[in-house]
Write an enzyme that holds these catalytic residues in place. Structure first.
Site, mmCIF file in Angstrom:
data_model
loop_
_atom_site.group_PDB
_atom_site.id
_atom_site.type_symbol
_atom_site.label_atom_id
_atom_site.label_comp_id
_atom_site.label_asym_id
_atom_site.label_seq_id
_atom_site.Cartn_x
_atom_site.Cartn_y
_atom_site.Cartn_z
ATOM 1 N N LYS A 52 1.003 -1.278 -0.147
ATOM 2 C CA LYS A 52 -0.121 -0.085 0.203
ATOM 3 C C LYS A 52 0.948 1.265 -0.010
ATOM 4 C CE LYS A 52 0.807 1.123 4.590
ATOM 5 N NZ LYS A 52 1.870 2.210 5.060
ATOM 6 N N SER A 86 2.093 -6.743 6.849
ATOM 7 C CA SER A 86 0.509 -6.912 6.945
ATOM 8 C C SER A 86 -0.231 -7.428 5.776
ATOM 9 C CB SER A 86 -0.202 -5.462 6.820
ATOM 10 O OG SER A 86 0.367 -4.702 7.974
ATOM 11 N N ALA A 87 0.363 -7.493 4.583
ATOM 12 C CA ALA A 87 0.133 -8.013 3.555
ATOM 13 C C ALA A 87 0.026 -9.649 3.704
ATOM 14 C CB ALA A 87 0.737 -7.625 2.226
ATOM 15 N N ALA A 144 3.573 -1.682 4.353
ATOM 16 C CA ALA A 144 2.671 -2.744 4.851
ATOM 17 C C ALA A 144 3.032 -4.261 4.379
ATOM 18 C CB ALA A 144 1.307 -2.292 4.802
ATOM 19 N N GLY A 145 4.223 -4.479 4.051
ATOM 20 C CA GLY A 145 4.621 -5.969 3.677
ATOM 21 C C GLY A 145 4.290 -6.934 4.608
ATOM 22 N N PRO A 179 9.181 -4.455 0.287
ATOM 23 C CA PRO A 179 10.304 -4.137 0.943
ATOM 24 C C PRO A 179 9.907 -4.197 2.497
ATOM 25 C CG PRO A 179 9.585 -2.025 0.145
ATOM 26 C CD PRO A 179 8.887 -3.235 -0.549
ATOM 27 N N GLY A 183 7.475 0.768 5.020
ATOM 28 C CA GLY A 183 6.481 1.871 5.122
ATOM 29 C C GLY A 183 5.256 1.503 3.884
ATOM 30 N N ASP A 233 -2.952 -2.313 9.717
ATOM 31 C CA ASP A 233 -3.244 -2.081 8.047
ATOM 32 C C ASP A 233 -3.567 -3.475 7.535
ATOM 33 O OD1 ASP A 233 -1.948 0.353 8.204
ATOM 34 O OD2 ASP A 233 0.050 -0.314 7.835
#
Ligand code: ATP
Length: 304
Positions: free
Chosen positions: A18, A109-110, A106-107, A100, A104, A142
């Site tokens: 995001k 969270s993904a 939201a990796g 990355p 920042g 997130d």
């Protein structure tokens, strides 16, 4: 006669990074979180999470920044999502990262959102939308947006979502920094800067102009409304990001912004052709570890 072991069934879910088109940070709440108003856009940079049955719970990561991702199930967000679905989950979780780490975007969270979907499907857990969203919010602020995707307004810690009308496609250049930034450290730096300047935690601001710009589909108008309250804190912690932001706009981007808590810088470009040109020039400027293009909005976590 020897029997081949039965191949364990596996399920793969893809989830997107995001960018916060708007992020305003209000006062710190009693629970230690800050009240936020944010507009998220999901962009075409994806992690894949594959889950299969196993003798015990384990998690491994390959790809971008894999060495920085914890491999103990108690810390890794994808494994924590599996445990939220079944506290006795015995699964092998494989993460293929392109987002990355500590960027920042939201990796983590993904990965949690992807794992939630994969584990419920694999384990036959029949959760409706409300249960999935509640589990997502428990895992992180997130994570609900990572499930949802597209463009959305987030309030509370960012976990309360409302849909946003967004026309058109947006082309971005992403400059990935050499070292990551921890989200709590960036919020602490914002508090420090606000205390020093005597600025009280201003109320989280409604992004009315941005919402009108997104509804109009006018990219230049959207570029004029990008805003991130965390940007001064990220720049204070990594002053080199000022050069990165300048290099992107010098290269022809309409606007540049630090994504969320940073340090990834996102540059909005007039169209795809312009994004490719800006990315090439920015890569040549040597101000980032890597530079790529992405477009948004894209859908949230989905089966592949
Ligand atoms: P956000 O924008 O949501 O604040 P971020 O993109 O800056 O987060 P993440 O990549 O989500 O940062 O990771 C933050 C920290 O979470 C990492 O430094 C890492 O230690 C931890 N972490 C736990 N699980 C994961 C995961 N699956 N992928 C990446 N980081 C993870």
């Amino acid at each position: 006669m020897a029997f081949e072991p039965r191949a364990a069934r596996s399920i793969t879910v893809r989830a997107a990074a995001k960018i916060n088109l708007h992020l305003s940070v209000g006062a710190e709440r009693a629970d230690g979180y800050h009240e936020l108003t944010t507009v998220f856009q999901a962009v075409s940079l994806f992690d894949d999470v594959t889950v299969r049955e196993a003798a015990r719970l384990s998690v491994r990561t390959v790809g971008e920044g894999a060495a920085q991702v914890p491999d103990d199930p108690a810390s890794n967000l994808a494994a924590r999502a599996a445990l939220r679905v079944d506290p006795d989950a015995r699964l092998d979780i494989a993460i293929d990262k392109a987002i990355p780490v500590a960027g920042g975007m939201a990796g983590g969270s993904a990965d949690a959102a992807a794992s939630l979907l994969a584990c419920t499907r694999l384990l036959g857990v029949d959760w409706g939308r409300a249960e999935l969203s509640a589990a997502a919010a428990d895992l992180g602020s997130d994570v609900p947006f990572a499930l949802h995707g597209g463009t959305a307004l987030g309030t509370g810690r960012g976990e309360r979502l409302s849909p946003v009308l967004s026309r058109g496609e947006y082309h971005w250049v992403l400059a990935i920094a050499k070292t990551g930034l921890s989200t709590p450290t960036v919020f602490a730096e914002l508090d420090r800067l606000r205390a020093k300047e005597g600025v009280p935690g201003a109320g989280a601001q409604p992004p009315d102009e941005l919402l009108l710009a997104l509804a109009s589909g006018d990219v230049a108008r959207v570029a004029g409304q990008l805003h991130n309250d965390l940007q001064p804190a990220a720049l204070s912690l990594q002053p080199v990001l000022r050069r990165t932001l300048r290099a992107g706009t010098d290269a022809g981007a309409l606007a540049g912004i630090v994504s969320g808590s940073g340090p990834t810088c996102a540059f909005l470009c007039a169209d795809e052709e312009s994004a490719v040109r800006v990315a090439a020039e920015l890569a040549g400027a040597g101000v980032a570890k890597s530079v790529g293009t992405a477009h948004g909005p894209v859908p949230g976590a989905r089966f592949v």
